[in-house]
Design a protein around this motif. Structure first.
Motif, PDB file in Angstrom:
ATOM      1  N   MET A   1       0.814  -1.203   0.000  1.00 47.27           N
ATOM      2  CA  MET A   1       0.000   0.000   0.000  1.00 47.27           C
ATOM      3  C   MET A   1       0.850   1.257   0.000  1.00 47.27           C
ATOM      4  O   MET A   1       0.479   2.256   0.546  1.00 47.27           O
ATOM      5  N   GLU A  25      -6.557   1.356  -5.002  1.00 47.97           N
ATOM      6  CA  GLU A  25      -5.961   2.447  -4.224  1.00 47.97           C
ATOM      7  C   GLU A  25      -6.645   3.785  -4.526  1.00 47.97           C
ATOM      8  O   GLU A  25      -6.687   4.680  -3.686  1.00 47.97           O
TER       9      GLU A  25
ATOM     10  N   LEU B   7      -3.836   9.368  -1.549  1.00 46.75           N
ATOM     11  CA  LEU B   7      -3.872   8.302  -0.560  1.00 46.75           C
ATOM     12  C   LEU B   7      -2.929   8.622   0.583  1.00 46.75           C
ATOM     13  O   LEU B   7      -1.745   8.816   0.385  1.00 46.75           O
TER      14      LEU B   7
END
Lengths: 192, 294
Positions: A1, A25, B7
């Motif tokens: 990740m 993602e 993210l």
């Protein structure tokens, strides 16, 4: 990740959905965009404990991800994700078999701020109305009435959006809101 | 500060938690075809529900067409009971179930929640009625009532219901198929539903009833029984003849001719309908009121 994906702030929801389908993602961007709004929405609906809200939100986003292909681009993505949040919240209330009680609600002042936007209610409300009175009155309402008022006056949603979120005909939205107001007014009187 | 559109690698972030959970539980988006086919399947259920409702409606339309709505009193019924007899309960329940299927399927389609219940009901009923009328016009209603209906519990095909209404000797009503007419001799022969033949006298019949005898094959007869003073045998005296209403007439087993005045259905007549003439006969009096030319 460790993957870092970035999207322009103006990127439309539909584009983020398509990107999420290609690469999971990218879904983080959608979560970011809606996390705060949905958290506030859940609180207004009566999910007051932070832990509960976090659980419900996680389920909301997981279900959203799992059903991304169901998203109809003819519908606003925000309406669609609010619908999932609505369904999850109702399931949460059913599972707990409780109605929200508001003891830990920190949002009373926020609610009160919105009251002037409710044209009809504004004339009816006593000026000394406290945030707690309104909060307590809203919490006494049936969840469907509370949700209609929250979506219309606190989330400032259009009737068509409320129709898409609550999955009821547009014509029924007006009726629901009118009934909700009618039931709310007596609850706001000092004698109640 | 983390951009809301990128993210965040922070493990406490909700986005990270959700993505971790997706990773751990190997959740993947359900394929698009599942949603597409689910939606299509719901529409198929909806179309099937309308087709089923239309088929049932065709039986109801057929049943209504088969009845003489102005003559319910003659058959000794009330308007309400006549309606109940004409509208088979099992089909009425079926049409409700079809309506429920249509409503249930439409509500669960992708945009089904946008349609008000009243609109769904109106569309479903219109579909049932239009489809039912078209099917009934093509004889589907009769075929369904006769074939499928005969297999259903608590259901009697309309032709048998009509037979039970009109083959009621105790009330002075019989039905049959005219096999021979000789108006010069004031006599005609009738084949009863059980296949027996009976010869009857047409002296008391009006010109309208005689015309019916001459032209119709299946008829309903209103009359009374009397006993011959000398021989003591029972006779059935016709007062009026009505054509059999509708396409279906109960199947008749052809039997050998019976001599005149032999006990047959006539013997089933109770004293109540034994009369000295047509005038005192209740069903005939009702007919005179409704259709004076009979």
């Amino acid at each position: 990740m460790e993957t870092m994906l970035s999207f322009p702030p103006e990127a439309p929801d539909a584009a983020l959905v398509r990107a999420s389908l290609a690469q999971k993602e990218a879904f983080a961007a959608l979560i970011r965009r809606y996390q705060e709004r949905l958290d506030r929405y859940l609180r207004r609906l009566g999910v007051f404990r932070v832990e509960d809200r976090e659980d419900v939100l996680q389920n909301v986003f997981l279900k959203t991800y799992r059903n991304l292909n169901e998203f109809d681009e003819g519908l606003a993505f925000s309406s669609w994700i609010y619908r999932i949040a609505h369904n999850e919240t109702m399931s949460f209330f059913r599972a707990r078999q409780v109605r929200p009680d508001g003891h830990t609600d920190p949002d009373g002042a926020d609610l009160l701020e919105q009251v002037p936007g409710v044209t009809h209610l504004e004339t009816e409300l006593d000026r000394s109305l406290t945030a707690q009175t309104l909060r307590a009155a809203l919490l006494k309402l049936d969840p469907k009435y509370r949700e209609a008022l929250v979506l219309r006056y606190f989330e400032e949603r259009e009737y068509t959006e409320i129709s898409d979120i609550m999955q009821i005909p547009v014509g029924s939205v007006g009726t629901l809101i009118a009934r909700a107001k009618k039931r709310l007014l007596p609850l706001l009187s000092p004698s109640v | 500060m983390t951009s809301p559109f990128s993210l965040d690698p922070s493990p406490n972030d909700l986005a990270s938690k959700v993505l971790d959970q997706i990773e751990e539980t190997r959740v993947t988006p359900r394929p698009a075809w599942q949603f597409t086919w689910k939606n299509r399947l719901l529409w198929v259920v909806c179309v099937f529900g309308v087709a089923l409702g239309a088929a049932i409606a065709s039986v109801l339309v057929f049943s209504v067409q088969e009845m003489d709505w102005d003559l319910y009193e003659i058959a000794g019924s009330s308007r309400m009971f006549f309606f109940r007899d004409a509208i088979p309960a099992v089909w009425a329940v079926g049409i409700l179930l079809a309506g429920f299927a249509v409503w249930y399927a439409i509500r669960r389609t992708r945009a089904g929640y946008r349609y008000p219940v009243s609109a769904i009901i109106a569309i479903a009923l219109s579909g049932f009625l239009i489809g039912g009328s078209l099917l009934a016009a093509n004889d589907v209603g009769r075929a369904l009532d006769e074939t499928l209906g005969a297999q259903l519990p608590l259901h009697t095909p309309i032709r048998l219901k009509k037979l039970s209404l009109w083959m009621n000797p105790a009330r002075g009503l019989i039905v049959g198929e005219v096999s021979a007419v000789d108006l010069e001799k004031n006599a005609f022969t009738l084949v009863l539903p059980d296949g027996n033949l009976i010869e009857l006298n047409s002296t008391l019949l009006s010109p309208q009833s005689k015309a019916t005898l001459a032209h119709a094959s299946a008829v309903r007869i209103i009359g009374y029984a009397e006993r011959d003073a000398t021989t003591g045998t029972a006779r059935f005296i016709p007062c009026a003849v009505l054509p059999w209403k509708g396409k279906e007439y109960p199947p008749i087993k052809k039997g050998k001719a019976l001599p005149v005045d032999t006990p047959g259905p006539v013997s089933q007549f109770p004293d109540a309908v034994r009369s000295t003439g047509c005038k005192d006969l209740q069903p005939y009096a009702i007919l005179q009121r409704i259709r004076p030319n009979h």
